[in-house]
Design a protein around this motif. Structure first.
Motif, PDB file in Angstrom:
ATOM      1  N   TYR A  65       0.620  -1.077  -0.131  1.00 23.42           N
ATOM      2  CA  TYR A  65       0.126  -0.250  -0.075  1.00 23.42           C
ATOM      3  C   TYR A  65       0.881   1.382  -0.009  1.00 23.42           C
ATOM      4  N   THR A  66       2.152   1.277   0.771  1.00 24.75           N
ATOM      5  CA  THR A  66       2.893   2.305   0.723  1.00 24.75           C
ATOM      6  C   THR A  66       3.520   2.541  -0.669  1.00 24.75           C
ATOM      7  N   GLY A  67       3.803   1.182  -1.251  1.00 27.27           N
ATOM      8  CA  GLY A  67       4.321   1.612  -2.690  1.00 27.27           C
ATOM      9  C   GLY A  67       3.170   1.999  -3.616  1.00 27.27           C
ATOM     10  N   TRP A  68       2.045   1.841  -3.446  1.00 27.11           N
ATOM     11  CA  TRP A  68       0.969   2.440  -4.317  1.00 27.11           C
ATOM     12  C   TRP A  68       0.722   3.708  -3.932  1.00 27.11           C
ATOM     13  N   LEU A  69       1.060   4.394  -2.893  1.00 25.83           N
ATOM     14  CA  LEU A  69       0.802   5.800  -2.100  1.00 25.83           C
ATOM     15  C   LEU A  69       1.813   6.655  -3.034  1.00 25.83           C
ATOM     16  N   SER A  70       3.167   5.668  -2.900  1.00 29.32           N
ATOM     17  CA  SER A  70       4.487   6.603  -3.599  1.00 29.32           C
ATOM     18  C   SER A  70       4.019   7.073  -4.964  1.00 29.32           C
ATOM     19  N   LEU A  71       3.215   6.416  -5.711  1.00 26.66           N
ATOM     20  CA  LEU A  71       3.096   6.761  -7.186  1.00 26.66           C
ATOM     21  C   LEU A  71       1.832   7.928  -7.173  1.00 26.66           C
ATOM     22  N   HIS A  72       1.232   8.437  -6.231  1.00 25.14           N
ATOM     23  CA  HIS A  72       0.328   9.054  -5.947  1.00 25.14           C
ATOM     24  C   HIS A  72       0.572  10.376  -5.355  1.00 25.14           C
ATOM     25  N   LYS A  73      -0.371  11.384  -5.569  1.00 29.19           N
ATOM     26  CA  LYS A  73      -0.295  12.554  -4.797  1.00 29.19           C
ATOM     27  C   LYS A  73      -1.630  12.609  -3.917  1.00 29.19           C
ATOM     28  N   VAL A  74      -1.187  12.243  -2.616  1.00 26.94           N
ATOM     29  CA  VAL A  74      -2.204  11.836  -1.641  1.00 26.94           C
ATOM     30  C   VAL A  74      -2.004  12.885  -0.630  1.00 26.94           C
ATOM     31  N   SER A  75      -3.338  13.216   0.021  1.00 22.42           N
ATOM     32  CA  SER A  75      -3.221  14.456   1.259  1.00 22.42           C
ATOM     33  C   SER A  75      -3.595  13.187   2.469  1.00 22.42           C
ATOM     34  N   LEU A  76      -3.094  13.893   3.566  1.00 26.29           N
ATOM     35  CA  LEU A  76      -3.084  13.152   4.872  1.00 26.29           C
ATOM     36  C   LEU A  76      -4.691  13.138   5.098  1.00 26.29           C
ATOM     37  N   TYR A  77      -5.473  14.551   4.864  1.00 25.35           N
ATOM     38  CA  TYR A  77      -6.491  14.855   5.369  1.00 25.35           C
ATOM     39  C   TYR A  77      -7.786  14.176   4.272  1.00 25.35           C
ATOM     40  N   ASN A  78      -7.219  13.422   2.982  1.00 24.08           N
ATOM     41  CA  ASN A  78      -8.420  13.153   1.967  1.00 24.08           C
ATOM     42  C   ASN A  78      -7.486  12.098   1.415  1.00 24.08           C
ATOM     43  N   VAL A  79      -7.306  10.940   2.092  1.00 27.16           N
ATOM     44  CA  VAL A  79      -6.550   9.513   1.426  1.00 27.16           C
ATOM     45  C   VAL A  79      -7.453   9.127   0.338  1.00 27.16           C
ATOM     46  N   ASN A  80      -8.657   8.992   0.224  1.00 26.99           N
ATOM     47  CA  ASN A  80      -9.478   8.614  -0.845  1.00 26.99           C
ATOM     48  C   ASN A  80      -9.252   9.274  -2.077  1.00 26.99           C
ATOM     49  N   ASN A  81      -8.919  10.532  -2.140  1.00 27.17           N
ATOM     50  CA  ASN A  81      -9.113  11.391  -3.261  1.00 27.17           C
ATOM     51  C   ASN A  81      -7.369  11.441  -3.677  1.00 27.17           C
ATOM     52  N   SER A  82      -7.124  10.411  -4.616  1.00 26.90           N
ATOM     53  CA  SER A  82      -5.566  10.460  -4.845  1.00 26.90           C
ATOM     54  C   SER A  82      -5.538  10.880  -6.442  1.00 26.90           C
ATOM     55  N   ALA A 305       6.186  10.968   1.612  1.00 30.27           N
ATOM     56  CA  ALA A 305       6.449  10.233   2.637  1.00 30.27           C
ATOM     57  C   ALA A 305       6.555   8.936   2.400  1.00 30.27           C
ATOM     58  N   SER A 306       5.902   7.999   1.519  1.00 24.91           N
ATOM     59  CA  SER A 306       5.847   6.966   1.105  1.00 24.91           C
ATOM     60  C   SER A 306       6.920   6.468   0.033  1.00 24.91           C
ATOM     61  N   ALA A 307       7.360   7.579  -0.764  1.00 23.40           N
ATOM     62  CA  ALA A 307       8.503   7.536  -1.634  1.00 23.40           C
ATOM     63  C   ALA A 307       9.859   7.495  -0.859  1.00 23.40           C
ATOM     64  N   ILE A 308       9.859   8.360   0.259  1.00 21.48           N
ATOM     65  CA  ILE A 308      10.853   8.304   1.219  1.00 21.48           C
ATOM     66  C   ILE A 308      10.958   7.014   1.955  1.00 21.48           C
ATOM     67  N   ALA A 309       9.726   6.371   2.275  1.00 24.25           N
ATOM     68  CA  ALA A 309       9.792   5.098   2.778  1.00 24.25           C
ATOM     69  C   ALA A 309      10.332   3.897   2.028  1.00 24.25           C
ATOM     70  N   TRP A 310       9.864   3.986   0.949  1.00 22.02           N
ATOM     71  CA  TRP A 310      10.506   3.099  -0.124  1.00 22.02           C
ATOM     72  C   TRP A 310      12.017   3.064  -0.494  1.00 22.02           C
ATOM     73  N   SER A 311      12.553   4.355  -0.436  1.00 19.07           N
ATOM     74  CA  SER A 311      13.873   4.838  -0.477  1.00 19.07           C
ATOM     75  C   SER A 311      14.804   4.204   0.723  1.00 19.07           C
ATOM     76  N   MET A 312      14.285   4.255   1.744  1.00 22.27           N
ATOM     77  CA  MET A 312      14.938   3.721   2.967  1.00 22.27           C
ATOM     78  C   MET A 312      14.885   1.937   2.710  1.00 22.27           C
ATOM     79  N   PHE A 313      13.741   1.558   2.439  1.00 19.45           N
ATOM     80  CA  PHE A 313      13.851   0.176   2.204  1.00 19.45           C
ATOM     81  C   PHE A 313      14.785  -0.296   0.991  1.00 19.45           C
ATOM     82  N   ALA A 314      14.999   0.494  -0.008  1.00 20.55           N
ATOM     83  CA  ALA A 314      15.896   0.241  -0.933  1.00 20.55           C
ATOM     84  C   ALA A 314      17.290   0.156  -0.430  1.00 20.55           C
ATOM     85  N   LEU A 315      17.413   1.253   0.470  1.00 21.70           N
ATOM     86  CA  LEU A 315      18.561   1.467   1.129  1.00 21.70           C
ATOM     87  C   LEU A 315      19.181   0.188   1.979  1.00 21.70           C
TER      88      LEU A 315
END
Length: 333
Positions: A65-82, A305-315
């Motif tokens: 799910y984090t990988g999916w979020l990293s490919l979208h522009k998502v707001s914390l206050y409106n996750v359903n609207n990506s 934030a999700s892109a940073i998380a996946w970058s940490m995972f790659a590291l």
């Protein structure tokens, strides 16, 4: 004299002596065989199923799910609207508007990892070597080593923040004894990283020392006796007997400490809590974990934030690969 039963379960009278028991019917035999196969082949899967279910719910699903979020522009206050943006979030990290903060956080993560991991493991190895001898109060010392590990990150960081406080801190008082003026530990780049690395080292040295101690006690005593007969003193025995025997354990603690250093968040986040600058006023000790929190919860940009998380995972994968190659090289030697 044995008795036989009918299909209805009623006694059919005594069975003549010497008559063999007809045994279970073919239908019952097939049922027993089926149950035996299910038990022998299905039980192992049932026993490991809880782990995979928990991992799928709390490990695999959040990762995907984090990988999916990293490919979208998502707001914390409106996750359903990506909004689909592809690799734009990664482009912003590596060469875009967020690149300065990302590379700074990556550099801080690596330097903090080196400043905390190397002294931590060296000191842990030395403490374990001392505790391996028959000292008085060994049980108390071993218990005391776990006290920092049992202390929460928040409590330890806040106490150390007071120690390194520029006004009335114990660290500046010690420097004053040597004729050195007070330092603003939080404001400096290397001074702040040294203070945070000291917190991490203080918390994890005892834990790693007990792991080394357990491994040392598993080394056969015949090796030390043979080395003593050859004229090796305790220092030579340590370097030529203990350290080679602890090579797998040292590699294990190095990998675990590297993973922990890459995910460092609590110490740098809370160290500047009194001044209101998590990560430093000039981001001088902001790590990837702090940057991920900043983008996700302060700026409400879950995609970045999700892109940073996946970058940490790659590291982490890259560092794990490096550790694996080093381990194979050492095994060959």
């Amino acid at each position: 004299m044995a008795t036989s039963t009918t299909a209805t379960g009623r006694a059919a009278g005594p069975r003549p002596a010497g008559t063999a028991d007809p045994g279970p019917t073919p239908r019952r035999q097939r049922l027993r065989t089926l149950l035996y196969r299910l038990d022998s082949k299905g039980s192992p899967y049932l026993l490991v199923a809880p782990f995979f279910l928990v991992f799928a719910a709390f490990g695999l699903y959040p990762l995907l799910y984090t990988g999916w979020l990293s490919l979208h522009k998502v707001s914390l206050y409106n996750v359903n609207n990506s909004q689909w943006v592809g690799l734009q979030n990664y482009s912003d990290l590596f060469s875009g508007s967020l690149s300065r903060f990302f590379w700074n956080a990556l550099g801080n993560t690596l330097t903090l990892g080196l400043l905390s991991t190397v002294p931590q493991l060296v000191m842990a190895l030395g403490l374990a070597h001392l505790l391996n001898y028959k000292l008085r109060g060994r049980t108390f010392l071993r218990t005391a080593l776990l006290a920092p590990y049992a202390t929460s990150v928040a409590a330890a960081t806040l106490v150390f923040a007071l120690i390194f406080s520029p006004e009335g801190g114990m660290a500046n008082w010690v420097l004053h004894l040597f004729g050195i003026g007070p330092l603003n530990w939080e404001a400096g780049h290397w001074s702040s990283q040294f203070a945070i690395a000291l917190i991490v080292t203080w918390r994890w040295t005892g834990y790693n020392a007990l792991i080394y101690l357990a491994a040392m006690q598993a080394v056969p005593g015949d090796l030390y006796e043979a080395a003593a007969i050859d004229g090796a003193n305790r220092l030579r025995q340590f370097w030529h007997v203990t350290v080679p025997a602890l090579r797998p354990t040292i590699l294990f603690t190095a990998v675990v400490s590297t993973i922990g250093a890459t995910q460092l968040f609590g110490e740098p986040f809370l160290f500047g809590g009194q001044s209101g600058h998590q990560g430093g006023a000039d981001n001088q000790y902001e790590t990837l974990g702090v940057l991920m929190y900043d983008q996700g919860f302060r700026h409400s940009m879950l995609g970045r934030a999700s892109a940073i998380a996946w970058s940490m995972f790659a590291l982490l994968l890259l560092l794990g690969l490096v550790n694996t190659l080093i381990a194979r090289r050492l095994r060959r030697d």
